[in-house]
Design an enzyme around this catalytic site. Sequence first.
Site, mmCIF file in Angstrom:
data_model
loop_
_atom_site.group_PDB
_atom_site.id
_atom_site.type_symbol
_atom_site.label_atom_id
_atom_site.label_comp_id
_atom_site.label_asym_id
_atom_site.label_seq_id
_atom_site.Cartn_x
_atom_site.Cartn_y
_atom_site.Cartn_z
ATOM 1 N N LYS A 18 0.822 -1.203 0.000
ATOM 2 C CA LYS A 18 0.000 0.000 0.000
ATOM 3 C C LYS A 18 0.863 1.264 0.000
ATOM 4 O O LYS A 18 0.599 2.203 -0.755
ATOM 5 C CB LYS A 18 -0.936 -0.036 1.218
ATOM 6 C CG LYS A 18 -1.904 1.128 1.316
ATOM 7 C CD LYS A 18 -3.186 0.723 2.001
ATOM 8 C CE LYS A 18 -3.055 0.498 3.485
ATOM 9 N NZ LYS A 18 -2.957 1.754 4.258
ATOM 10 N N SER A 19 1.878 1.286 0.825
ATOM 11 C CA SER A 19 2.727 2.492 0.905
ATOM 12 C C SER A 19 3.385 2.778 -0.438
ATOM 13 O O SER A 19 3.427 3.931 -0.897
ATOM 14 C CB SER A 19 3.820 2.291 1.965
ATOM 15 O OG SER A 19 3.252 2.217 3.238
ATOM 16 N N ARG A 46 2.697 6.057 -3.177
ATOM 17 C CA ARG A 46 3.834 6.887 -3.604
ATOM 18 C C ARG A 46 4.020 6.837 -5.112
ATOM 19 O O ARG A 46 4.337 7.852 -5.748
ATOM 20 C CB ARG A 46 5.095 6.433 -2.873
ATOM 21 C CG ARG A 46 5.085 6.848 -1.392
ATOM 22 C CD ARG A 46 6.043 5.994 -0.580
ATOM 23 N NE ARG A 46 6.180 6.457 0.794
ATOM 24 C CZ ARG A 46 5.278 6.249 1.763
ATOM 25 N NH1 ARG A 46 4.150 5.609 1.508
ATOM 26 N NH2 ARG A 46 5.489 6.686 2.994
ATOM 27 N N GLY A 73 -5.074 7.946 5.721
ATOM 28 C CA GLY A 73 -4.157 8.961 6.255
ATOM 29 C C GLY A 73 -2.991 9.197 5.316
ATOM 30 O O GLY A 73 -2.516 10.330 5.167
ATOM 31 N N ARG A 87 -8.583 12.252 12.621
ATOM 32 C CA ARG A 87 -7.136 12.060 12.774
ATOM 33 C C ARG A 87 -6.369 13.376 12.603
ATOM 34 O O ARG A 87 -6.791 14.262 11.856
ATOM 35 C CB ARG A 87 -6.654 10.993 11.783
ATOM 36 C CG ARG A 87 -7.294 9.652 12.114
ATOM 37 C CD ARG A 87 -6.956 8.576 11.126
ATOM 38 N NE ARG A 87 -5.539 8.255 11.132
ATOM 39 C CZ ARG A 87 -4.976 7.433 10.251
ATOM 40 N NH1 ARG A 87 -5.708 6.876 9.290
ATOM 41 N NH2 ARG A 87 -3.698 7.161 10.323
ATOM 42 N N SER A 132 7.151 9.434 11.782
ATOM 43 C CA SER A 132 6.024 9.172 10.898
ATOM 44 C C SER A 132 6.471 9.323 9.452
ATOM 45 O O SER A 132 6.921 10.394 9.034
ATOM 46 C CB SER A 132 4.881 10.155 11.189
ATOM 47 O OG SER A 132 3.993 10.197 10.083
ATOM 48 N N GLN A 140 4.544 9.366 7.039
ATOM 49 C CA GLN A 140 3.595 10.256 6.363
ATOM 50 C C GLN A 140 4.052 11.708 6.502
ATOM 51 O O GLN A 140 4.007 12.476 5.533
ATOM 52 C CB GLN A 140 2.192 10.053 6.931
ATOM 53 C CG GLN A 140 1.656 8.660 6.632
ATOM 54 C CD GLN A 140 0.272 8.422 7.178
ATOM 55 O OE1 GLN A 140 -0.334 9.306 7.786
ATOM 56 N NE2 GLN A 140 -0.249 7.222 6.982
ATOM 57 N N ASP A 143 1.930 -0.802 11.923
ATOM 58 C CA ASP A 143 0.628 -1.327 11.496
ATOM 59 C C ASP A 143 0.418 -2.772 11.945
ATOM 60 O O ASP A 143 -0.663 -3.331 11.738
ATOM 61 C CB ASP A 143 0.515 -1.259 9.968
ATOM 62 C CG ASP A 143 0.441 0.183 9.481
ATOM 63 O OD1 ASP A 143 0.005 1.057 10.261
ATOM 64 O OD2 ASP A 143 0.837 0.444 8.332
ATOM 65 N N ARG A 177 -7.542 -3.408 10.011
ATOM 66 C CA ARG A 177 -6.536 -4.290 10.614
ATOM 67 C C ARG A 177 -7.058 -4.934 11.903
ATOM 68 O O ARG A 177 -6.663 -6.053 12.249
ATOM 69 C CB ARG A 177 -5.236 -3.543 10.875
ATOM 70 C CG ARG A 177 -4.573 -3.062 9.582
ATOM 71 C CD ARG A 177 -3.113 -2.714 9.778
ATOM 72 N NE ARG A 177 -2.666 -1.745 8.793
ATOM 73 C CZ ARG A 177 -2.342 -2.022 7.528
ATOM 74 N NH1 ARG A 177 -2.412 -3.254 7.082
ATOM 75 N NH2 ARG A 177 -1.947 -1.062 6.711
#
Length: 434
Positions: free
Chosen positions: A21-22, A26, A91, A119, A162, A164, A313, A389
Amino acid sequence: MLLRARSGRPLRGRARPPGDKSISHRAVIMGALASGRTEIDGLLRADDVNCTVAAARAFGAEIIDDGGVCAIISAGGFRQPAETIDCGNSGTAARLLIGAASGYRLSARFDGDQSLRRRPMGRVVAPLSQMGARFDTTDNRLPLIVHGGALNGIMYRSPVSSAQVKSAVLLAGLRAAGETVLIEPERSRDHTERMLAVFGADIDTVEIDGVLHPRVRASALKAARIYVPADPSSAAFPIAAALIVKGSDVRIQDVLVNPLRLGLYETLLEMGAKLTYEEARDPIGEPIADVAARTSALVGVTPPPRRAPSMIDEFPILAVVAAFAEGETRITGAAELRLKESDRIALMVDGLRACGVDAEELPDGLIVRGKGPKSVRGGAHIRTHGDHRVAMSFLVLGLASRDPVTVDDADMIATSFPGFTAFMQSLGADIAAA
Ligand code: S3P
C-alpha cells in the site's frame, strides 16, 4: 458485512498477497508529479489507493488502468483541482497529497470519512506552514484547504516518527527553494526516499549528530517504471495464522522485506516463530523475498520501543499472536496506535478480553498475558469501529480459538487487503459470511 472465522484445517500452500500500500500511494503521486508516462506494475487496487488515483486525476494526471500495468501520464506537476480531494479512510493519501500539493499555485480542499476526519493533520500543517503553504482549517483536521505556492526549504525536526509526515515534507521540498531536511526520532519507512531517487529527484542524506537524515532539493521528476511487491503488512495476517493454527506450513510469496517494515517479523522470530526468508532478491531498489512460516511454540516478549515505527501497522496482529504464546508480551512506545484508523490500543484490549484473553491497556501500548496455544476461548462478536486491521486480526484469532469469532464490519478490509477472505480460504482457512 459480518464475517466469521473458526478453527478447522491447518493452513497450507503458497500465495501472493496484493501489492504494498505504501509503495502504491507513492508511485501514483510521484507518477502524477513527474513528466512523461509512468508505468506501475502490481499496483494495489484497494479503496485507499483508489482515493489517491482519483486525486491524481483531479490534480491533472491522465491515468489508464485496465487492471494490468497502470499508466500515469502527466505533463509534470499538480494543477488546480475542480473538486474536493476525497481521501476516504486513508491517512497516507491525505498527508502525502497535502504535502505534494503545497508546492503548487493552487487551492485544494481535502476531506475524508468519519475516521479520517478525527485524525490529526497538524503534524503536516505545521512543517508545511513553515515552508510557506497556507491552510484554512479550524482544528487541524479534515476538511481543510491548502493554498500552495512558493516554498522555502526547511530543516524540520519532526516530534513523531512518521513516514507520512516525512513524505509530506520531502514532497513539498521538491518545489522549495534551498534544501529540505527531515529529522525524526527513529527512522520510519523509507519508500519515499528510495522512490524519489528512482524518479530522478535530487535526494541524498546528511549526517547530523552521527545519524543520516534525508535531504531533498528542488527537482523536476521524470516518469519511471515501478514494480510493487506484495505488502508485508498484509502478509502478516496469513503468516500469523500459520504460526498459531496447528499443523500449518505456508509460503507467502514476493513480499517486500524492506528492513524498516520488518519489526513484526523480528519480534516473531524472538518469540520462537519458525519463519524463514527464501529467495531474497532486490530487482527494484526495494528488497523482496518469500516468507515461509510453520506452526510454532511461542513465548511472550517485550519488543524495544524504538522498534515501533517498523511495525506500527502490525501491533494488532502481534497482540493476537501474543495471546497464543506462553507468558507476557509488553508493547510500549506505541502511543501512535491511538491515532490510527481507530484507537487500536483500546479496541485490541477490548476484543482480546471478550475472547477470554488476559490483556491490559497502557497509555502507549498494551500487555497481553498469553497462556499457550489452546488457551484462547474466542466466541466473541468483535467491534472493529471500521478498522480493517482490527477486523483481520480477530479473524486470524478465530482460526485458532476454541469457539468461532465474528467481526461486525468486514467491508473495510477492502481499504488495504481486497480479496482477504478468498486469500485466506485458498490456504485452507475457515472464514465465511456470518
Ligand atoms: C504509512 C505510514 C504509517 C502507517 C501507514 C502507512 C505510509 O503511518 O501507519 O499505514 O505509507 O507512509 P505514520 O507515518 O503516520 O506512522
